[in-house]
Every structure is written in C-alpha cells, then in structure tokens.
Scaffold this motif. Structure first.
Motif, PDB file in Angstrom:
ATOM      1  N   THR A 191      12.499  -6.683  16.636  1.00 22.39           N
ATOM      2  CA  THR A 191      11.599  -7.622  16.231  1.00 22.39           C
ATOM      3  C   THR A 191      10.643  -7.472  15.083  1.00 22.39           C
ATOM      4  O   THR A 191      10.260  -8.387  14.271  1.00 22.39           O
ATOM      5  CB  THR A 191      10.552  -8.032  17.269  1.00 22.39           C
ATOM      6  OG1 THR A 191       9.861  -6.891  17.635  1.00 22.39           O
ATOM      7  CG2 THR A 191      11.197  -8.815  18.605  1.00 22.39           C
ATOM      8  N   THR A 195       8.322  -9.299  12.036  1.00 23.56           N
ATOM      9  CA  THR A 195       6.821  -8.907  11.904  1.00 23.56           C
ATOM     10  C   THR A 195       6.759  -8.443  10.488  1.00 23.56           C
ATOM     11  O   THR A 195       5.116  -8.580   9.985  1.00 23.56           O
ATOM     12  CB  THR A 195       6.491  -8.048  12.922  1.00 23.56           C
ATOM     13  OG1 THR A 195       7.267  -6.917  12.958  1.00 23.56           O
ATOM     14  CG2 THR A 195       6.548  -8.849  14.397  1.00 23.56           C
ATOM     15  N   PRO A 200       5.285 -14.668  13.557  1.00 23.35           N
ATOM     16  CA  PRO A 200       5.488 -14.323  15.122  1.00 23.35           C
ATOM     17  C   PRO A 200       6.939 -13.923  15.412  1.00 23.35           C
ATOM     18  O   PRO A 200       7.984 -14.573  15.081  1.00 23.35           O
ATOM     19  CB  PRO A 200       5.048 -15.563  15.813  1.00 23.35           C
ATOM     20  CG  PRO A 200       4.305 -16.305  14.808  1.00 23.35           C
ATOM     21  CD  PRO A 200       5.062 -15.933  13.358  1.00 23.35           C
ATOM     22  N   SER A 201       7.154 -12.927  16.176  1.00 21.29           N
ATOM     23  CA  SER A 201       8.562 -12.333  16.490  1.00 21.29           C
ATOM     24  C   SER A 201       8.397 -11.627  17.883  1.00 21.29           C
ATOM     25  O   SER A 201       7.515 -10.967  18.315  1.00 21.29           O
ATOM     26  CB  SER A 201       8.764 -11.177  15.558  1.00 21.29           C
ATOM     27  OG  SER A 201       8.982 -11.529  14.304  1.00 21.29           O
ATOM     28  N   GLU A 202       9.532 -12.103  18.890  1.00 27.62           N
ATOM     29  CA  GLU A 202       9.427 -11.667  19.953  1.00 27.62           C
ATOM     30  C   GLU A 202      10.791 -11.540  20.763  1.00 27.62           C
ATOM     31  O   GLU A 202      11.735 -11.976  20.087  1.00 27.62           O
ATOM     32  CB  GLU A 202       8.671 -12.574  21.165  1.00 27.62           C
ATOM     33  CG  GLU A 202       9.439 -13.942  21.212  1.00 27.62           C
ATOM     34  CD  GLU A 202       8.562 -14.828  22.484  1.00 27.62           C
ATOM     35  OE1 GLU A 202       8.536 -14.239  23.594  1.00 27.62           O
ATOM     36  OE2 GLU A 202       7.813 -15.956  21.887  1.00 27.62           O
ATOM     37  N   SER A 230       9.248 -18.477  12.694  1.00 30.70           N
ATOM     38  CA  SER A 230       9.250 -17.410  13.877  1.00 30.70           C
ATOM     39  C   SER A 230      10.638 -16.644  14.049  1.00 30.70           C
ATOM     40  O   SER A 230      11.843 -17.306  13.530  1.00 30.70           O
ATOM     41  CB  SER A 230       8.885 -18.128  15.244  1.00 30.70           C
ATOM     42  OG  SER A 230       7.580 -18.639  15.326  1.00 30.70           O
TER      43      SER A 230
END
Length: 271
Positions: A191, A195, A200-202, A230
């Motif tokens: 991720t 970032t 936003p990264s998940e 994202s």
C-alpha cells in the motif's frame, strides 16, 4: 454496509464468471481458442465486488486476466465468448481475442496485454470525466506485477496532483506469470505505492466480495466528492495457471489448499 439484495447480485455475478471461465478452459483444452487464454477463476470476488459498487456510467480498464471484469460490467456472455473464439460477432469483431476486448456500451475501456497498460487509460478517462463534469469515476484493475511498472507510478502521481476521480485496484494474486511477486518486489508494504503519493490506500481481502464492495464503494464516493484517487490492494488467488495450459508446478501445494479453502463463492453462499 452491503444490503441483502446486493449479496444476491454478488453471488450471481461470481457464479456467472466461474461458469464462463470453466467453459473457456474446456474450449481451450479442445484447441478451440486461438492463442493463450488467461482465466480469473478464484478471483471472482474482486470483479463482482468492485464493479457492483460503481454506477452504470462509470468506466473501467482491465488487464490480461479480465473476462470477469467484462462480465461484471455488463458484457453479454455470448458476445464475449465469440470474441475469445475469434468470431466476427465478438465484442471487438473477433480481432482482439481474450486480451483485447473493448466494450464501449458498458464503459469498458478494454482488457490489455501490456502489464499495467490499462492504468493510463483509466487515468485519462478520469481526467475526461472531471473536465466534462459528469461525476463519473474510473476504475483501473491491474496485477501485482504492475506495481513495479514506472507507468503506474506516473499515473498515480498525476492522478493525485490533479485530484482525478480514479480508483486503482491491484489484484494481488501472489504471482507475476510464473514468479512469486515477493521475489521481485522490494519494500515491506504494497500500500506504500499509494501512500507515498498521499492517497488513501488499504489492503482488502480479495476473496471476500462484500469486503471488496465496501472498499470500492468508499473509494468511489471519495473520488466523486472531488477528493481524488485511492489505491486498494486486494489479496486474492488464481486457481488457474498463468494461462490455461500452465501446470503451476511452481506453486506450493499446501498454500494452494489454504487459498482454495477460501473460495469466494461458497464463502458468500454460507452467509
């Protein structure tokens, strides 16, 4: 939260993709499919979950393992199969085959034989949507091998600088062709690819259609609100080989059994 009607839609889409891919596998084994064919069996939850979270007029760009994306976005199965078999009624006139399916009617910018090749298409579509003020979101599917492509980093940087409405979805199935991604990918966090640009990264359980749906729905809403892109890393597993004739001797049997036990179709059915 995914509603009960959405669960039924998720399951129907995953079952359609699984049945379609099994038929393609049989036809390939019989020598009816020209060239190589890359199946997404096992990865159905990513395609179904992600695309159900989009609007009808949203756009997607796919990769070489993209039959599931095409079906989830609304491609008629018969026309998609005709394309894979090289027949004239196919979505690309039978000229594109499995890796070059284009379906403008359903907002599908195409499957792609180039590693990461769909990412700039989705990024450009997002720029177009923002410029035209349509409120559309573009979704870029790519494999873990594309995380190491400079073009993907360039697109992420551009998308973040311009706050483009694009969602980058990495289908991390652990292998780039026949090589474990861990052997060729530096850094401890996947991720971090997102970032580092401030987006936003998940990480997402890519074997759970509900989890994918929730993550993409949130990312799409973020993009539509003008907040930019994202990055989602969906951990999944391809049950088939890199291509239909691949024996997968390079995979660990115990690891394969563990992933197969998490098959997304019976997993959602149990709920």
């Amino acid at each position: 939260m995914t509603t009960p009607p959405d669960l039924l839609a998720l399951q129907r889409t995953m079952l359609l993709i699984r049945a379609f891919e099994e038929q393609v596998r049989r036809l390939a084994a019989a020598g009816q499919v020209p060239g190589l064919v890359h199946l997404c069996t096992g990865q159905e939850a990513v395609a179904a979950g992600a695309i159900l979270a989009l609007r009808r007029d949203d756009l997607i760009a796919s990769h070489h393992r993209g039959h599931g994306h095409c079906l989830a976005k609304g491609a008629p199965p018969g026309l998609l199969m005709a394309e894979i078999l090289g027949r004239a009624p196919g979505l690309s006139g039978g000229r594109g085959g499995s890796m070059h399916v284009f379906d403008a009617t359903n907002g599908n910018l195409g499957t792609n034989g180039i590693v990461g090749g769909g990412v700039p298409l989705a990024t450009g579509a997002a720029l177009s949507a923002r410029t035209r003020g349509t409120g559309q979101v573009a979704l870029a599917f790519f494999g873990d091998g594309a995380l190491n492509q400079g073009l993907v980093a360039e697109c992420m940087n551009m998308a973040m600088v311009w706050k483009l409405p694009v969602v980058f979805v990495c289908e991390h199935n652990g292998y780039g062709e026949f090589t474990a991604s861990a052997d060729v990918t530096a850094g401890g966090s996947l991720t971090a690819r997102g970032t580092v640009f401030g987006m936003p990264s998940e990480e997402v359980d890519g074997m759970d259609a509900q989890a994918v749906h929730a993550a993409v729905a949130a990312a799409a809403a973020w993009a539509r609100a003008g907040k930019g892109p994202s990055c989602l890393v969906c951990h999944t597993w391809r049950f088939a080989g890199h291509h239909a004739g691949d024996s997968q001797d390079y995979k660990d049997d115990a690891e394969t059994r563990r992933w197969r036990a998490r098959d997304p179709i019976p997993r959602l059915a149990a709920r």
